[in-house]
Design a protein around this motif. Structure first.
Motif, PDB file in Angstrom:
ATOM      1  N   THR A  86       0.482  -0.838  -0.237  1.00  0.00           N
ATOM      2  CA  THR A  86      -0.228  -0.208  -0.287  1.00  0.00           C
ATOM      3  C   THR A  86       1.086   1.142  -0.316  1.00  0.00           C
ATOM      4  O   THR A  86       2.331   1.549   0.452  1.00  0.00           O
ATOM      5  N   ARG A  87       0.648   2.320  -0.204  1.00  0.00           N
ATOM      6  CA  ARG A  87       0.803   3.449  -0.390  1.00  0.00           C
ATOM      7  C   ARG A  87       0.493   4.412   0.463  1.00  0.00           C
ATOM      8  O   ARG A  87       1.186   5.296   1.147  1.00  0.00           O
ATOM      9  N   ASN A  88      -0.093   3.637   1.472  1.00  0.00           N
ATOM     10  CA  ASN A  88      -0.813   4.628   2.919  1.00  0.00           C
ATOM     11  C   ASN A  88      -1.316   3.993   3.708  1.00  0.00           C
ATOM     12  O   ASN A  88      -2.466   3.733   4.397  1.00  0.00           O
ATOM     13  N   ALA A  89      -0.162   3.305   4.454  1.00  0.00           N
ATOM     14  CA  ALA A  89      -0.633   2.033   5.339  1.00  0.00           C
ATOM     15  C   ALA A  89      -1.049   2.390   6.652  1.00  0.00           C
ATOM     16  O   ALA A  89      -2.150   1.963   7.695  1.00  0.00           O
ATOM     17  N   LYS A  90      -0.747   3.453   7.051  1.00  0.00           N
ATOM     18  CA  LYS A  90      -1.527   4.401   8.544  1.00  0.00           C
ATOM     19  C   LYS A  90      -3.339   4.923   7.585  1.00  0.00           C
ATOM     20  O   LYS A  90      -3.927   4.162   9.036  1.00  0.00           O
ATOM     21  N   ALA A  91      -3.712   4.353   6.612  1.00  0.00           N
ATOM     22  CA  ALA A  91      -5.653   4.707   6.196  1.00  0.00           C
ATOM     23  C   ALA A  91      -6.149   3.038   6.989  1.00  0.00           C
ATOM     24  O   ALA A  91      -6.834   3.053   7.090  1.00  0.00           O
ATOM     25  N   SER A  92      -5.125   2.116   6.549  1.00  0.00           N
ATOM     26  CA  SER A  92      -5.618   0.760   7.103  1.00  0.00           C
ATOM     27  C   SER A  92      -5.679   0.493   8.579  1.00  0.00           C
ATOM     28  O   SER A  92      -5.612  -0.206   8.381  1.00  0.00           O
ATOM     29  N   TYR A  93      -5.097   1.064   9.277  1.00  0.00           N
ATOM     30  CA  TYR A  93      -4.695   0.716  10.610  1.00  0.00           C
ATOM     31  C   TYR A  93      -6.195   1.780  11.088  1.00  0.00           C
ATOM     32  O   TYR A  93      -6.660   3.068  10.913  1.00  0.00           O
TER      33      TYR A  93
END
Ligand code: ZN
Length: 250
Positions: A111-118
């Motif tokens: 993912t280019r934005n792991a933060k969004a998955s937490y």
């Protein structure tokens, strides 16, 4: 490594943002070479995870029971909660220092934005932590012992065995008490103590004074009533609980 230590680590590792990985080594089986020459976009923590985000993917480190890290950041050494000297699982070298990860599980997140998955509402260190949500989640597990609940990373992401023992002592609750036997006001107090203590843990850890502020974890005498501290493995998780058999009510 408990959540507050990782929250601190993510902040201490900030000087690697925008830096390129110059070499990669370690005994991990993942395809570590793909990190080579990649630029660090951001570094953040969630619970017991430390995430290094690159452009196209992220590297997620999960610190298990005794996982730790060491780093050199612009000539200053940093260490995690445990000291380790054997081969790192993964080592990343930059022009301004290096990061070594020990005894942990590393994984790529595509993912280019792991933060969004937490979900930061269950991360004890996050400003978005939601204590009402924790309250509801806990009461949906009436038959579970409270010490096991505190270690549940789906409810208290980042809480480890030190925080568990200290907050149960502060809230005067025996680790083997089941959720259904805890009153709403006791539970609200326990949740508030957990958030408060985690922030103190961060502050003390940062100042290298955590150990001297612990009241029950690995202590022999209860500082409140002078009773000998009991140590036993509790619950289905079978982790060691340190508690006072007199002032922590069953
Ligand atoms: Zn006591």
């Amino acid at each position: 490594m408990e959540g507050p230590s990782l929250y601190l680590a993510a902040r201490q590792l900030k000087p690697f943002r925008g830096k390129t990985v110059l070499s990669v080594s370690g005994n991990t089986k993942i395809e570590k070479e793909r990190i080579l020459n990649k630029e660090v976009k951001t570094i953040f923590s969630w619970g017991k995870h430390l995430i290094i985000q690159f452009d196209e993917f992220a590297l997620r480190t999960h610190f298990l029971l005794f996982g730790t890290f060491e780093a050199t950041v612009i000539d200053s050494p940093l260490t995690g909660d445990y000291r380790r000297s054997y081969t790192p699982r993964l080592q990343l070298d930059f022009e301004n220092g290096s990061i070594k990860l020990f005894n942990c599980s590393v994984k790529f997140l595509e993912t280019r934005n792991a933060k969004a998955s937490y979900d930061f509402t269950i991360d004890i260190m996050s400003p978005r932590w939601d204590s009402d949500k924790a309250f509801d989640s806990i009461y949906s597990n009436p038959g579970v012992e409270i010490a096991d609940i505190l270690l549940d990373q789906e409810i208290f992401a980042g809480v480890g065995n030190i925080i568990k023992n200290e907050v149960l002592w502060r809230a005067r609750i025996h680790p083997e008490r089941k959720v259904k036997n805890i009153t709403p006001s006791e539970l609200k107090n326990l949740i508030a103590e957990t958030k408060k203590f985690s922030l103190l843990f961060y502050k003390w850890r940062k100042a290298f004074v955590l150990r001297k502020h612990l009241d029950i974890y690995q202590k022999s005498i209860c500082p409140r009533c002078g009773t000998k501290v009991e140590r036993k493995k509790t619950g289905k998780r079978n982790r060691i609980s340190h508690f006072c058999p007199v002032c922590q009510m069953t």
